[in-house]
Design a protein around this motif. Structure first.
Motif, short mmCIF file in Angstrom:
data_model
loop_
_atom_site.label_atom_id
_atom_site.label_comp_id
_atom_site.label_asym_id
_atom_site.label_seq_id
_atom_site.Cartn_x
_atom_site.Cartn_y
_atom_site.Cartn_z
N LEU A 30 21.16 40.10 24.23
CA LEU A 30 22.47 40.82 24.36
C LEU A 30 23.35 40.71 23.07
CD1 LEU A 30 23.36 39.65 27.97
CD2 LEU A 30 22.07 41.70 27.25
N PRO A 31 23.87 41.63 22.43
CA PRO A 31 24.32 41.56 21.07
C PRO A 31 25.68 40.50 21.11
CG PRO A 31 24.07 43.96 21.73
CD PRO A 31 23.75 42.99 22.88
N GLU A 32 26.43 40.36 22.02
CA GLU A 32 27.55 39.43 22.15
C GLU A 32 26.94 37.97 22.59
OE1 GLU A 32 30.97 41.03 24.02
OE2 GLU A 32 30.79 42.98 22.80
N HIS A 33 26.06 37.63 23.12
CA HIS A 33 25.78 36.63 23.81
C HIS A 33 24.14 36.20 23.57
CE1 HIS A 33 29.03 37.98 26.39
NE2 HIS A 33 28.64 38.95 26.44
N GLY A 34 23.38 36.67 22.98
CA GLY A 34 21.97 36.29 22.95
C GLY A 34 21.47 36.67 24.48
N ASN A 35 20.37 35.56 24.60
CA ASN A 35 19.61 36.03 25.67
C ASN A 35 20.20 35.56 27.02
OD1 ASN A 35 17.30 36.70 24.37
ND2 ASN A 35 16.20 34.66 24.18
N TYR A 36 21.45 34.76 27.06
CA TYR A 36 21.93 34.36 28.24
C TYR A 36 23.50 34.64 28.10
CZ TYR A 36 17.42 32.16 28.68
OH TYR A 36 16.02 31.99 29.05
N MET A 37 24.07 34.99 29.17
CA MET A 37 25.56 35.28 29.05
C MET A 37 26.13 34.14 30.19
SD MET A 37 28.35 38.47 30.01
CE MET A 37 28.32 37.93 31.74
N PRO A 38 26.81 33.39 29.86
CA PRO A 38 27.59 32.55 30.67
C PRO A 38 28.26 33.21 31.56
CG PRO A 38 27.87 31.40 28.43
CD PRO A 38 27.05 32.71 28.31
N SER A 39 28.19 32.90 33.00
CA SER A 39 28.63 33.57 33.96
C SER A 39 30.30 33.20 34.10
CB SER A 39 27.88 33.14 35.24
OG SER A 39 26.74 33.65 35.18
N THR A 40 31.11 33.76 33.32
CA THR A 40 32.52 33.81 33.32
C THR A 40 33.11 34.86 32.91
OG1 THR A 40 32.34 33.20 30.99
CG2 THR A 40 32.34 31.36 32.40
N LEU A 41 34.48 35.13 33.54
CA LEU A 41 35.06 36.19 33.32
C LEU A 41 36.43 35.78 32.94
CD1 LEU A 41 35.31 39.76 35.21
CD2 LEU A 41 37.27 38.30 34.98
N PHE A 42 37.24 36.29 31.95
CA PHE A 42 38.58 36.20 31.85
C PHE A 42 39.52 37.50 31.67
CE2 PHE A 42 42.06 37.12 28.60
CZ PHE A 42 42.90 35.80 28.98
N ALA A 43 40.54 37.69 32.67
CA ALA A 43 41.38 38.60 32.49
C ALA A 43 42.71 38.27 32.38
CB ALA A 43 41.38 39.37 33.82
N PRO A 44 43.85 38.82 31.70
CA PRO A 44 45.38 38.52 31.75
C PRO A 44 45.68 38.34 32.87
CG PRO A 44 44.81 39.77 29.87
CD PRO A 44 43.49 40.09 30.91
N GLN A 45 45.60 39.16 34.12
CA GLN A 45 45.75 39.10 35.17
C GLN A 45 44.65 39.53 36.11
OE1 GLN A 45 49.42 41.53 36.05
NE2 GLN A 45 50.67 40.13 34.61
N SER A 46 44.64 39.07 37.26
CA SER A 46 43.59 39.44 38.21
C SER A 46 43.84 40.82 38.58
CB SER A 46 43.60 38.36 39.28
OG SER A 46 44.86 38.58 40.11
N GLU A 47 44.95 41.28 38.98
CA GLU A 47 45.32 42.57 39.43
C GLU A 47 44.54 43.89 38.52
OE1 GLU A 47 48.43 39.86 40.73
OE2 GLU A 47 47.54 40.28 38.78
N MET A 48 44.30 43.22 37.58
CA MET A 48 43.97 44.75 36.63
C MET A 48 42.42 44.63 36.44
SD MET A 48 43.69 42.47 32.81
CE MET A 48 42.72 43.79 31.95
N ILE A 49 41.66 43.89 37.05
CA ILE A 49 40.11 44.03 37.11
C ILE A 49 39.72 45.28 37.56
CG2 ILE A 49 38.04 42.95 37.77
CD1 ILE A 49 39.64 40.40 37.72
N CYS A 50 40.33 45.78 38.75
CA CYS A 50 39.83 46.85 39.55
C CYS A 50 40.05 48.08 38.42
CB CYS A 50 40.81 47.12 40.73
SG CYS A 50 40.57 48.71 41.53
N GLY A 51 41.47 48.04 37.80
CA GLY A 51 41.69 49.29 37.08
C GLY A 51 40.88 49.20 35.94
N TRP A 52 40.52 48.17 35.25
CA TRP A 52 39.98 48.26 33.95
C TRP A 52 38.12 48.66 34.43
CZ3 TRP A 52 35.07 45.90 32.90
CH2 TRP A 52 34.60 45.78 31.38
N LEU A 53 37.90 48.31 35.37
CA LEU A 53 36.52 48.79 35.73
C LEU A 53 36.35 50.30 35.88
CD1 LEU A 53 33.50 48.17 36.36
CD2 LEU A 53 34.17 47.64 38.75
N TYR A 54 37.31 50.72 36.60
CA TYR A 54 37.77 52.13 36.75
C TYR A 54 37.60 52.88 35.50
CZ TYR A 54 39.63 56.89 37.89
OH TYR A 54 39.81 58.16 37.73
#
Length: 455
Positions: A30-54
């Motif tokens: 994976l270009p940004e991670h290599g073979n393994y991406m650590p299972s982590t996610l960051f968002a400035p606010q939790s409420e934005m995740i749904c809208g970002w994905l959409y």
């Protein structure tokens, strides 16, 4: 665009994707991670995740299923995204190591998730929480699928996803159904056409059996970041292609014990005492232990919620009125600055260091000025004893189910590098101990199985 078949390890500690290159399963870099991406996610606010994905899905005309599933919730999330922009915040999500870097900039003012897979089977979650877990899983799947495309591979279409025998939860069957539903919905939202699931220890075993020249009964012990799964499998040449894989399973069991739990045990037993865990109250009563455990248990969603609640803060402030309890200031600061993940990362680094050194020094000066804690191999061994015995209990149960002793033990998973775990298993079981690709065995096996079942 062409569509591809893949194995997808949505792991507790790391995520990886494999595709077939000729007759060999290969992990996608994976270009940004290599073979393994650590299972982590960051968002400035939790409420934005749904809208970002959409927004990501809509840009590629794939948003219909997600939009129908979210309705008014999506509208609220898009408003939150707009407000973030007006307030000068970033509107993006980050994943892997970048997510951790952004979290550490200001832990108190963000939303950070590590090992979301640990929460998928959690008991008692409400519908809105389940939808949030779906959004997190889908956001991670979407990001990884885009990374696969950027690497030059075809778009993911038919995917085998690994799963533990049992996800976390009080009622294992209900928890398993809930977790599979979350992952299935997430995969559907991001546009995977077909999704199948395969037990992770079976996937690890499929990779190993390609090397065999004759039939073997193999105990596969997969100690991942959040779960340990044990299977007794019949393995042999070409068995993947010629035998129903269910017929090859003589026994299996799993439990929510993994590398994260070893971090938690080391944290709780060796670091928390420096923050007051073993002090006595003025009344002579022992210190209430729950806030310390809740702070350490980063893979327990309700525990983390409790630690950050107002009631816990008030309890710590009340206890701090007793002068001999001044180390509690460090635990209060841990709460104020929302640094439980940072403390867990310190425990993890100490655990890794103790694989080679007798002592590891942990710097906790970010909680209490000049605080350094020395952790020894002996202390770690004592902290881990209960977990090691639990893994042995799982293995003994599977051997009893199978009604036979293993001819070999295949050890895999992110925690399989630990000399302490290897030594424990080698002393307990009289069978050759074989180490696979500790991180890649499951992904390779999932990829082999995907190639076998999909056209």
């Amino acid at each position: 665009m062409s569509r591809s078949i893949a194995g997808f390890d949505f792991g507790t500690s790391n995520c990886a994707v494999g595709i077939m290159q000729g007759k060999q399963a290969q992990l996608v870099k994976l270009p940004e991670h290599g073979n393994y991406m650590p299972s982590t996610l960051f968002a400035p606010q939790s409420e934005m995740i749904c809208g970002w994905l959409y927004q990501q899905l809509d840009a590629q005309d794939k948003a219909q299923a997600f939009q129908q599933a979210r309705g008014q919730q999506l509208s609220a999330s898009l408003r939150a995204l707009k407000e973030l922009k007006l307030d000068g915040y970033d509107e993006h999500l980050s994943f892997g190591q970048q997510a951790l870097k952004e979290y550490l900039v200001d832990p108190a003012d963000c939303y950070y998730v590590r090992s979301p897979k640990s929460f998928l089977g959690a008991s008692g979650i409400r519908e809105r929480q389940q939808q949030q877990f779906e959004d997190i899983a889908a956001a991670m799947m979407w990001h990884i699928s885009q990374q696969v495309k950027q690497s030059g591979q075809a778009e993911l279409a038919k995917v085998v996803i690994g799963r533990p025998v049992n996800f976390q939860g009080l009622n294992s069957e209900v928890s398993n159904q809930q977790a599979i539903s979350i992952l299935s919905n997430a995969a559907r939202f991001v546009g995977f056409e077909q999704v199948e699931f395969l037990y992770e220890p079976m996937a690890a075993g499929l990779s190993y059996q390609q090397q065999l020249q004759q039939e073997q009964r193999v105990l596969v012990i997969d100690i991942g970041g959040g779960t340990s799964d044990v299977s007794m499998l019949i393995m042999g040449p070409d068995y993947l292609a010629t035998r129903d894989h269910q017929e090859l399973v003589l026994g299996y069991n799993g439990e929510r014990i993994g590398g994260n739990d070893f971090d938690i045990a080391l944290n709780f037993e060796t670091l928390m005492p420096s923050l007051g865990a073993k002090l006595k109250l003025a009344s002579g009563q022992p210190m209430p232990i729950k806030p310390f455990w809740d702070a350490a248990a980063i893979n327990d969603f309700p525990a983390q919620t409790r630690f950050y609640e107002k009631d816990t803060r008030l309890l710590l402030q009340r206890l701090l009125k007793e002068p001999q309890l001044s180390p509690l200031k460090g635990l209060l600061r841990l709460s104020d600055e929302r640094q439980t993940y940072q403390l867990s990362a310190c425990a993890e680094q100490a655990k890794i260091a103790l694989s080679e050194a007798q002592t590891s020094t942990v710097d906790l000066s970010y909680l209490i000025e000049q605080l350094q804690v020395d952790v020894t191999q002996e202390a770690y061994q004592q902290a881990a004893e209960r977990l090691l015995n639990s893994i042995a209990t799982l293995s003994d149960d599977v051997i009893a189910q199978a009604g036979c002793q293993p001819e070999a033990i295949f050890l895999t998973g992110g925690s399989a590098n630990s000399p302490m775990i290897k030594n424990f298993l080698a002393k307990r079981y009289q069978a050759p101990l074989i180490s696979g690709d500790n991180f890649g065995s499951v992904t390779s096996g999932l990829t082999l199985w995907a190639d076998n079942i999909f056209e």
